[in-house]
Scaffold this active site. Structure first.
Site, PDB file in Angstrom:
ATOM      1  N   HIS A 162       0.873  -1.191   0.000  1.00 43.55           N
ATOM      2  CA  HIS A 162       0.000   0.000   0.000  1.00 43.55           C
ATOM      3  C   HIS A 162       0.911   1.243   0.000  1.00 43.55           C
ATOM      4  O   HIS A 162       1.779   1.385  -0.857  1.00 43.55           O
ATOM      5  CB  HIS A 162      -0.931  -0.122   1.219  1.00 43.55           C
ATOM      6  CG  HIS A 162      -2.063   0.847   1.287  1.00 43.55           C
ATOM      7  ND1 HIS A 162      -2.447   1.666   0.264  1.00 43.55           N
ATOM      8  CD2 HIS A 162      -2.937   1.119   2.312  1.00 43.55           C
ATOM      9  CE1 HIS A 162      -3.489   2.401   0.632  1.00 43.55           C
ATOM     10  NE2 HIS A 162      -3.800   2.097   1.874  1.00 43.55           N
TER      11      HIS A 162
ATOM     12  N   HIS B 266      -1.930  -2.443  -9.746  1.00 42.14           N
ATOM     13  CA  HIS B 266      -2.947  -1.864  -8.873  1.00 42.14           C
ATOM     14  C   HIS B 266      -4.169  -2.754  -8.896  1.00 42.14           C
ATOM     15  O   HIS B 266      -4.514  -3.311  -9.935  1.00 42.14           O
ATOM     16  CB  HIS B 266      -3.325  -0.446  -9.338  1.00 42.14           C
ATOM     17  CG  HIS B 266      -4.028   0.327  -8.283  1.00 42.14           C
ATOM     18  ND1 HIS B 266      -5.373   0.219  -8.051  1.00 42.14           N
ATOM     19  CD2 HIS B 266      -3.555   1.202  -7.363  1.00 42.14           C
ATOM     20  CE1 HIS B 266      -5.700   0.993  -7.048  1.00 42.14           C
ATOM     21  NE2 HIS B 266      -4.617   1.602  -6.600  1.00 42.14           N
TER      22      HIS B 266
ATOM     23  N   ASP C  90       2.783   5.510  -6.644  1.00 43.38           N
ATOM     24  CA  ASP C  90       4.029   5.481  -5.870  1.00 43.38           C
ATOM     25  C   ASP C  90       5.284   5.378  -6.732  1.00 43.38           C
ATOM     26  O   ASP C  90       6.393   5.482  -6.212  1.00 43.38           O
ATOM     27  CB  ASP C  90       4.001   4.300  -4.885  1.00 43.38           C
ATOM     28  CG  ASP C  90       2.949   4.498  -3.808  1.00 43.38           C
ATOM     29  OD1 ASP C  90       2.865   5.625  -3.297  1.00 43.38           O
ATOM     30  OD2 ASP C  90       2.226   3.544  -3.493  1.00 43.38           O
TER      31      ASP C  90
HETATM   32  N1  CMC Z   1       5.609  -6.940 -10.045  1.00 45.00           N
HETATM   33  C1  CMC Z   1       5.518  -8.178 -10.608  1.00 45.00           C
HETATM   34  N2  CMC Z   1       4.369  -8.864 -10.726  1.00 45.00           N
HETATM   35  C2  CMC Z   1       3.255  -8.285 -10.270  1.00 45.00           C
HETATM   36  C3  CMC Z   1       3.255  -7.017  -9.676  1.00 45.00           C
HETATM   37  C4  CMC Z   1       4.493  -6.335  -9.582  1.00 45.00           C
HETATM   38  N3  CMC Z   1       4.544  -5.130  -9.014  1.00 45.00           N
HETATM   39  N4  CMC Z   1       2.003  -6.689  -9.288  1.00 45.00           N
HETATM   40  C5  CMC Z   1       1.233  -7.718  -9.628  1.00 45.00           C
HETATM   41  N5  CMC Z   1       1.977  -8.708 -10.224  1.00 45.00           N
HETATM   42  C6  CMC Z   1       1.482  -9.970 -10.778  1.00 45.00           C
HETATM   43  C7  CMC Z   1       1.144 -10.954  -9.680  1.00 45.00           C
HETATM   44  O1  CMC Z   1       2.247 -11.757  -9.336  1.00 45.00           O
HETATM   45  C8  CMC Z   1       0.026 -11.725 -10.317  1.00 45.00           C
HETATM   46  O2  CMC Z   1       0.569 -12.617 -11.253  1.00 45.00           O
HETATM   47  P1  CMC Z   1      -0.115 -14.073 -11.524  1.00 45.00           P
HETATM   48  O3  CMC Z   1      -1.469 -13.781 -12.092  1.00 45.00           O
HETATM   49  O4  CMC Z   1       0.803 -14.769 -12.476  1.00 45.00           O
HETATM   50  O5  CMC Z   1      -0.195 -14.759 -10.187  1.00 45.00           O
HETATM   51  C9  CMC Z   1      -0.741 -10.685 -11.127  1.00 45.00           C
HETATM   52  O6  CMC Z   1       0.246  -9.682 -11.441  1.00 45.00           O
HETATM   53  C10 CMC Z   1      -1.904 -10.043 -10.363  1.00 45.00           C
HETATM   54  O7  CMC Z   1      -1.378  -9.500  -9.154  1.00 45.00           O
HETATM   55  P2  CMC Z   1      -2.077  -9.578  -7.736  1.00 45.00           P
HETATM   56  O8  CMC Z   1      -1.045  -9.628  -6.681  1.00 45.00           O
HETATM   57  O9  CMC Z   1      -3.106 -10.667  -7.741  1.00 45.00           O
HETATM   58  O10 CMC Z   1      -2.830  -8.177  -7.720  1.00 45.00           O
HETATM   59  P3  CMC Z   1      -3.495  -7.480  -6.475  1.00 45.00           P
HETATM   60  O11 CMC Z   1      -4.596  -6.672  -6.998  1.00 45.00           O
HETATM   61  O12 CMC Z   1      -3.816  -8.460  -5.411  1.00 45.00           O
HETATM   62  O13 CMC Z   1      -2.311  -6.549  -5.901  1.00 45.00           O
HETATM   63  C11 CMC Z   1      -0.801  -4.722  -5.722  1.00 45.00           C
HETATM   64  C12 CMC Z   1      -2.149  -5.227  -6.264  1.00 45.00           C
HETATM   65  C13 CMC Z   1      -0.740  -3.214  -5.877  1.00 45.00           C
HETATM   66  C14 CMC Z   1      -0.706  -5.067  -4.201  1.00 45.00           C
HETATM   67  C15 CMC Z   1       0.337  -5.423  -6.503  1.00 45.00           C
HETATM   68  O14 CMC Z   1       0.256  -5.050  -7.869  1.00 45.00           O
HETATM   69  C16 CMC Z   1       1.723  -5.068  -5.938  1.00 45.00           C
HETATM   70  O15 CMC Z   1       2.170  -5.731  -4.993  1.00 45.00           O
HETATM   71  N6  CMC Z   1       2.406  -4.032  -6.496  1.00 45.00           N
HETATM   72  C17 CMC Z   1       3.672  -3.580  -5.968  1.00 45.00           C
HETATM   73  C18 CMC Z   1       3.445  -2.753  -4.711  1.00 45.00           C
HETATM   74  C19 CMC Z   1       2.878  -1.394  -5.021  1.00 45.00           C
HETATM   75  O16 CMC Z   1       3.347  -0.684  -5.898  1.00 45.00           O
HETATM   76  N7  CMC Z   1       1.853  -0.977  -4.227  1.00 45.00           N
HETATM   77  C20 CMC Z   1       1.249   0.358  -4.355  1.00 45.00           C
HETATM   78  C21 CMC Z   1      -0.173   0.263  -4.843  1.00 45.00           C
HETATM   79  S1  CMC Z   1      -0.846   1.845  -5.350  1.00 45.00           S
HETATM   80  C22 CMC Z   1      -0.844   2.879  -3.966  1.00 45.00           C
HETATM   81  C23 CMC Z   1      -1.453   2.363  -2.734  1.00 45.00           C
HETATM   82  O17 CMC Z   1      -2.295   1.476  -2.686  1.00 45.00           O
HETATM   83  O18 CMC Z   1      -1.067   2.906  -1.696  1.00 45.00           O
END
Ligand code: CMC
Length: 433
Positions: free
Chosen positions: A267, A308, A365
């Site tokens: 987050h 996201h 971010d």
């Molecule tokens: N790098 C590599 N792979 C990724 C990433 C990433 N940053 N984000 C998602 N994926 C992959 C993930 O491994 C999954 O792959 P698969 O379908 O093969 O298993 C697929 O994309 C879907 O990801 P998810 O984890 O199911 O998506 P989610 O909606 O649960 O999580 C997220 C969203 C933001 C937590 C995630 O994208 C992430 O961890 N990003 C990096 C951290 C980040 O930048 N967070 C800030 C978010 S925006 C501001 C805020 O919320 O404060």
């Protein structure tokens, strides 16, 4: 409620239930499942709430497919271009942009509450010098219920509004004090002749031995970032504030919990993680190697600042911040190789099948840390900066929920543990395999 209905039939009992479809003013249709359990005896299962709307809200609209973000109907691009942070705060809190009289009164109210009780500074002094600012913020904001307990009746709208204003006014004061504690500098009291962003910069960087003048480029950049961070509908920290608030807990406890949720690297903690990641990669020549690691499911490395839950297109805040990065660096006469590196990572990701398929784009971010760094704000303070802006969203949602009929938030589970078994005395127990 719309006229649309969804029919659910349970072949086991041959019963059919009509589920009403709730239509908002815009956005995807949503099924009201409140009657599902009482009528058919089924719960719904949605870990991570990917398909669940937890409340109705008038505050912020997101269309994740198209990359649209609006506060109270106003596009984020227009607010970022034209508004001051306190104007946006007023909009989020009260639903309309303020007139000049309303704005002057609101700004006076917020400014009046910028100081904290002196004993809060003693409390901050009790932390170790290297405590993370988010640990200090979360602890100190929680403690505000002990300092301002004369006005804590959450059933009284005036007291609620006062608490909301106190939180918006004091969050920068506490955040700056946390930084100064780390630096070993004396507390800088808020200078109320300055505006919200200028005052924060003054509290961060002024020292008794020197004359400090706020750089207008830095104040303008902060104003922009606070606006972009101000609200984002039911994100993890805002949902936390609402959940804690649903119990009738005091607003400082709710926001303290929100701060703790924001700190996580998935987050708001991502902005700090992005800068650490860029530093770790270090050079454009290593970009490809780290991108390969981000795609490798056996490697815990993720491309921080990418992806996201809601946006399956560009995060509109990232687009605004990327442009602002160039402008701020140019106006400050700085260059930063980390910006070139970030641009290269973005370029690779936008052409890479893994990222394209999963619709992973830069989020808010990804670029914000480069601006914070240019303003001299240390990496460990990045999430606290996010928190200052997001406080407005937290208290707006808390006020909205508190003013309307709501039940305690209490999800259920799919139980997967042991079924019923008999207690055995300690002497008869065998170690589990
Ligand atoms: N790098 C590599 N792979 C990724 C990433 C990433 N940053 N984000 C998602 N994926 C992959 C993930 O491994 C999954 O792959 P698969 O379908 O093969 O298993 C697929 O994309 C879907 O990801 P998810 O984890 O199911 O998506 P989610 O909606 O649960 O999580 C997220 C969203 C933001 C937590 C995630 O994208 C992430 O961890 N990003 C990096 C951290 C980040 O930048 N967070 C800030 C978010 S925006 C501001 C805020 O919320 O404060």
């Amino acid at each position: 409620m719309s006229d649309r209905k969804l029919l659910v039939t349970d072949p086991a009992s041959d019963q059919t239930l009509e589920l009403p479809v709730v239509a908002g003013s815009e956005g995807d249709p949503t099924i009201d499942i409140a009657k599902l359990y009482p009528s058919l005896g089924y719960f719904t299962f949605d870990p991570g709430y990917g398909s669940t709307a937890s409340c109705q809200s008038d505050i912020t609209f997101i269309d994740g497919q198209q990359g649209i973000l609006r506060y109270r109907g106003y596009p984020i691009e227009q607010l970022a271009e034209n508004a001051s942070f306190l104007e946006v705060a007023y909009l989020l809190l009260y639903g309309e942009l303020p007139t000049s009289t309303q704005y002057a009164e609101f700004e006076r109210d917020i400014t009046y509450h910028t100081m904290v009780h002196e004993k809060i500074n003693n409390f901050i002094n009790g932390f170790h010098y290297d405590a993370h600012p988010m640990a200090i913020l979360s602890g100190v904001v929680g403690s505000m219920a002990a300092f301002y307990h004369d006005k804590l009746d959450v059933k009284d709208p005036e007291q609620r509004e006062l608490a909301a204003k106190r939180l918006i006014a004091k969050m920068p004061t506490i955040a700056a004090a946390a930084y100064r504690h780390h630096m070993g500098w004396p507390v800088a009291y808020p200078r109320n002749s300055l505006d919200y962003s200028e005052r924060f910069l003054d509290m961060m960087f002024s020292v008794p031995a020197e004359q400090y003048t706020v750089n207008p480029v830095a104040a303008k950049a902060l104003n922009l970032l606070f606006i972009l961070h101000a609200d984002h509908e039911q994100n993890a920290s805002t949902s936390t504030v609402r959940l804690v608030g649903s119990t009738g807990a005091n607003p400082y406890a709710c926001v303290s919990a929100g701060l703790a949720a924001l700190w996580g690297p998935a987050h708001g903690g991502a902005n700090e993680a992005v800068l650490n990641m860029l530093n770790e990669i270090g050079d454009i020549s290593k970009a490809g190697e780290f991108m390969a690691r981000a795609k490798d499911k056996n490697d815990p490395f993720r491309l921080m600042g990418f992806g996201h839950r809601v946006y399956k297109n560009f995060d509109p805040r990232a687009t605004i911040i990327r442009q602002a990065c160039y402008e701020v660096l140019e106006e400050l006469g700085q260059s930063d190789p980390l910006l070139d590196l970030a641009m290269e990572l973005e370029k690779i990701a936008l052409e890479d099948e893994y990222f394209v398929e999963r619709k992973l784009y830069p989020n808010v971010d990804f670029y914000s840390g480069i601006i914070y760094k240019a303003l001299g704000i240390p990496t460990s303070m990045f999430t606290a900066m996010f928190a200052i802006g997001r406080t407005v969203g937290w208290v707006s949602h808390w006020l909205e929920q508190s003013a309307s009929a709501h039940r305690i938030g209490r999800p259920r589970q799919v139980y997967t543990g042991a079924t019923a078994r008999e207690y055995t005395s300690i002497d008869d127990r065998k170690p589990s395999a």
